[in-house]
Design a protein around this motif. Structure first.
Motif, mmCIF file in Angstrom:
data_model
loop_
_atom_site.group_PDB
_atom_site.id
_atom_site.type_symbol
_atom_site.label_atom_id
_atom_site.label_comp_id
_atom_site.label_asym_id
_atom_site.label_seq_id
_atom_site.Cartn_x
_atom_site.Cartn_y
_atom_site.Cartn_z
ATOM 1 N N LEU A 175 0.788 -1.223 0.036
ATOM 2 C CA LEU A 175 -0.011 -0.175 -0.002
ATOM 3 C C LEU A 175 1.031 1.239 -0.001
ATOM 4 O O LEU A 175 1.619 1.360 1.020
ATOM 5 C CB LEU A 175 -0.802 -0.216 1.279
ATOM 6 N N VAL A 176 0.836 1.876 -1.270
ATOM 7 C CA VAL A 176 1.601 3.108 -1.222
ATOM 8 C C VAL A 176 0.922 4.547 -1.463
ATOM 9 O O VAL A 176 -0.023 4.318 -1.885
ATOM 10 C CB VAL A 176 2.801 3.041 -2.197
ATOM 11 N N ALA A 177 1.692 5.643 -0.977
ATOM 12 C CA ALA A 177 0.926 6.911 -1.579
ATOM 13 C C ALA A 177 2.030 7.884 -1.983
ATOM 14 O O ALA A 177 3.416 7.534 -1.713
ATOM 15 C CB ALA A 177 0.446 7.354 -0.384
ATOM 16 N N GLY A 178 1.672 9.029 -2.575
ATOM 17 C CA GLY A 178 2.763 9.699 -2.967
ATOM 18 C C GLY A 178 3.364 10.792 -1.745
ATOM 19 O O GLY A 178 2.648 10.650 -0.718
ATOM 20 N N VAL A 179 4.240 11.157 -1.925
ATOM 21 C CA VAL A 179 5.050 11.762 -0.593
ATOM 22 C C VAL A 179 4.197 12.922 0.022
ATOM 23 O O VAL A 179 3.778 12.932 1.121
ATOM 24 C CB VAL A 179 6.395 12.529 -0.858
ATOM 25 N N VAL A 221 0.762 7.767 -8.772
ATOM 26 C CA VAL A 221 1.010 8.032 -7.526
ATOM 27 C C VAL A 221 2.226 8.866 -7.243
ATOM 28 O O VAL A 221 2.304 9.772 -6.456
ATOM 29 C CB VAL A 221 0.991 6.490 -6.737
ATOM 30 N N VAL A 222 3.197 8.621 -8.161
ATOM 31 C CA VAL A 222 4.559 9.397 -7.929
ATOM 32 C C VAL A 222 4.386 10.859 -8.280
ATOM 33 O O VAL A 222 4.646 11.888 -7.584
ATOM 34 C CB VAL A 222 5.634 8.859 -8.990
ATOM 35 N N ALA A 223 3.177 11.054 -9.027
ATOM 36 C CA ALA A 223 2.654 12.679 -9.297
ATOM 37 C C ALA A 223 1.720 13.028 -8.512
ATOM 38 O O ALA A 223 1.509 14.309 -8.598
ATOM 39 C CB ALA A 223 2.130 12.579 -10.730
ATOM 40 N N GLY A 224 1.619 12.551 -7.350
ATOM 41 C CA GLY A 224 0.539 13.071 -6.106
ATOM 42 C C GLY A 224 -0.596 12.659 -6.484
ATOM 43 O O GLY A 224 -1.513 13.398 -5.770
ATOM 44 N N ALA A 225 -1.361 11.723 -7.155
ATOM 45 C CA ALA A 225 -2.587 11.463 -7.322
ATOM 46 C C ALA A 225 -3.551 10.686 -6.137
ATOM 47 O O ALA A 225 -4.593 11.001 -6.173
ATOM 48 C CB ALA A 225 -2.748 10.625 -8.502
ATOM 49 N N GLY A 226 -2.602 10.204 -5.259
ATOM 50 C CA GLY A 226 -3.218 9.658 -4.212
ATOM 51 C C GLY A 226 -2.609 8.315 -3.884
ATOM 52 O O GLY A 226 -1.399 8.090 -3.704
ATOM 53 N N LEU A 227 -3.415 7.310 -3.509
ATOM 54 C CA LEU A 227 -2.744 5.929 -2.865
ATOM 55 C C LEU A 227 -3.049 4.685 -4.099
ATOM 56 O O LEU A 227 -3.922 4.994 -4.757
ATOM 57 C CB LEU A 227 -3.428 5.666 -1.561
ATOM 58 N N ALA A 228 -2.451 3.974 -3.982
ATOM 59 C CA ALA A 228 -2.603 2.537 -4.661
ATOM 60 C C ALA A 228 -1.986 1.299 -3.990
ATOM 61 O O ALA A 228 -1.231 1.446 -3.050
ATOM 62 C CB ALA A 228 -1.991 2.713 -6.078
ATOM 63 N N VAL A 273 5.727 6.348 -0.741
ATOM 64 C CA VAL A 273 5.953 5.921 0.606
ATOM 65 C C VAL A 273 5.020 4.615 0.843
ATOM 66 O O VAL A 273 3.750 4.789 0.711
ATOM 67 C CB VAL A 273 5.636 6.989 1.582
ATOM 68 N N ALA A 274 5.533 3.755 1.388
ATOM 69 C CA ALA A 274 4.736 2.740 1.858
ATOM 70 C C ALA A 274 4.026 2.993 3.343
ATOM 71 O O ALA A 274 4.546 3.660 4.096
ATOM 72 C CB ALA A 274 5.742 1.131 2.304
ATOM 73 N N LEU A 275 2.516 2.850 3.256
ATOM 74 C CA LEU A 275 1.791 3.510 4.301
ATOM 75 C C LEU A 275 1.738 2.355 5.520
ATOM 76 O O LEU A 275 1.413 2.671 6.656
ATOM 77 C CB LEU A 275 0.391 3.897 3.949
ATOM 78 N N LEU A 276 1.987 1.175 5.165
ATOM 79 C CA LEU A 276 1.918 -0.071 6.232
ATOM 80 C C LEU A 276 2.872 -1.028 5.935
ATOM 81 O O LEU A 276 3.061 -1.345 4.813
ATOM 82 C CB LEU A 276 0.423 -0.424 6.370
ATOM 83 N N ASP A 277 3.297 -1.819 6.931
ATOM 84 C CA ASP A 277 4.045 -2.928 6.862
ATOM 85 C C ASP A 277 3.584 -4.074 7.800
ATOM 86 O O ASP A 277 3.879 -4.524 8.883
ATOM 87 C CB ASP A 277 5.474 -2.842 7.322
#
Length: 298
Positions: free
Chosen positions: A164-168, A232-239, A256-260
């Motif tokens: 689960l990742v998101a833009g910075v 996502v890199v461009a800042g669109a949200g999470l994926a 950024v990984a939001l959870l491990d």
């Protein structure tokens, strides 16, 4: 013995159904039934047991398929390859999901090119690639679903971990540890980027990690995970993305990984072939090479 009858027989044996075999052969079901009956009369033995759903081969049916199928497949390869190709060159038709096939399978198989292998790739969903394989359009298919029935056989290729990742910017808004302490509700305001409106990857992740369904609909939909990552890199949200696909972006701080989670969600890829075609050396060699390469994929 008529080769056309044997071809129909092998197709029925693999398909497990007269109806399915008729569709694959471009014949009517009565024509397929008639050909099987003619072959059974010639042999003096029944080849199939008719059931409510499809047919089951008899012992002699299995024996005949085992003996005849490799030779018929070899004849098909000769007729389909043509006589204009360079001697020793065999073309492998590979199908699979666009991202995995492009980034994993094709680079691995290109190492066989100096050994007489030519490659033709096509992309599609699991249903599309397995359907094309059954119809004879492909030699190997990579899919995230194990095929059913006797027509196709499959070997687990590898597992991919989902992250689960998101833009910075979005990760900074959430703050470190917010998801772990608050749960998935904290993500409801974050736009979702996915490959389909049905949110296949996000839904599987939510069910596996949070034991619930995602509340938000997709904000951006792009039918290629590489496009999802770029958004996502461009800042669109999470994926939710395969780790192999976003590993570099994670290392470079672009996402950024939001959870491990203790047990990350996994998805299995299968390598499928038409039953009996591993008797063809170029298909067997390609399958073996992919299985060897997959041992190093993580």
């Amino acid at each position: 013995m008529d080769l056309a009858l044997l071809r129909t027989f092998v197709t029925v044996h693999r398909a497990g159904s007269f109806t399915r075999a008729a569709a694959l052969l471009g014949l009517s079901q009565p024509a397929v039934t008639s050909q099987i009956r003619i072959l059974e009369r010639q042999l003096g033995r029944p080849l199939f047991l008719r059931q409510a759903r499809g047919v089951t081969p008899t012992t002699i049916g299995d024996e005949l398929a085992q003996r005849a199928a490799p030779h018929l497949d070899a004849l098909v390869e000769i007729t389909e390859s043509g006589f204009g190709e360079e001697a020793g060159i065999r073309t492998l038709h590979l199908a699979g999901p666009p991202e995995f096939t492009s980034l994993r399978a094709l680079p691995a198989l290109t190492r066989l090119i100096p050994h007489g292998l030519a490659l033709r790739a096509s992309f599609g969903s699991a249903e599309e690639t397995l359907g094309g394989l059954a119809a004879g359009h492909h030699d190997l298919a990579i899919a995230t679903a194990r095929p059913r029935g006797r027509l196709l056989s499959a070997t687990p290729l590898c597992d991919e971990e989902h992250v689960l990742v998101a833009g910075v910017r979005w990760a900074a808004r959430l703050g470190p540890g917010a998801l772990r302490h608050t749960g998935p509700r904290v993500l409801e305001a974050v736009p979702v980027v996915e490959v389909h409106e049905s949110l296949p990857l996000v839904t599987r992740y939510w069910a596996s990690v949070f034991d619930t369904k995602p509340a938000a609909a997709a904000t951006v939909v792009a039918p290629d995970l590489r496009a999802v990552l770029a958004a996502v890199v461009a800042g669109a949200g999470l994926a939710v993305l395969p780790r192999y696909l976003c590993e570099t972006a994670l290392e470079q701080g672009e996402v950024v990984a939001l959870l491990d989670p203790p047990v990350p969600p996994l998805r299995t890829y299968f390598l499928a072939v038409r039953t009996g075609t591993l008797g063809l050396p170029h298909i067997a060699r390609a399958q073996d090479w992919l299985l060897r390469a997959a041992a190093d994929w993580s």
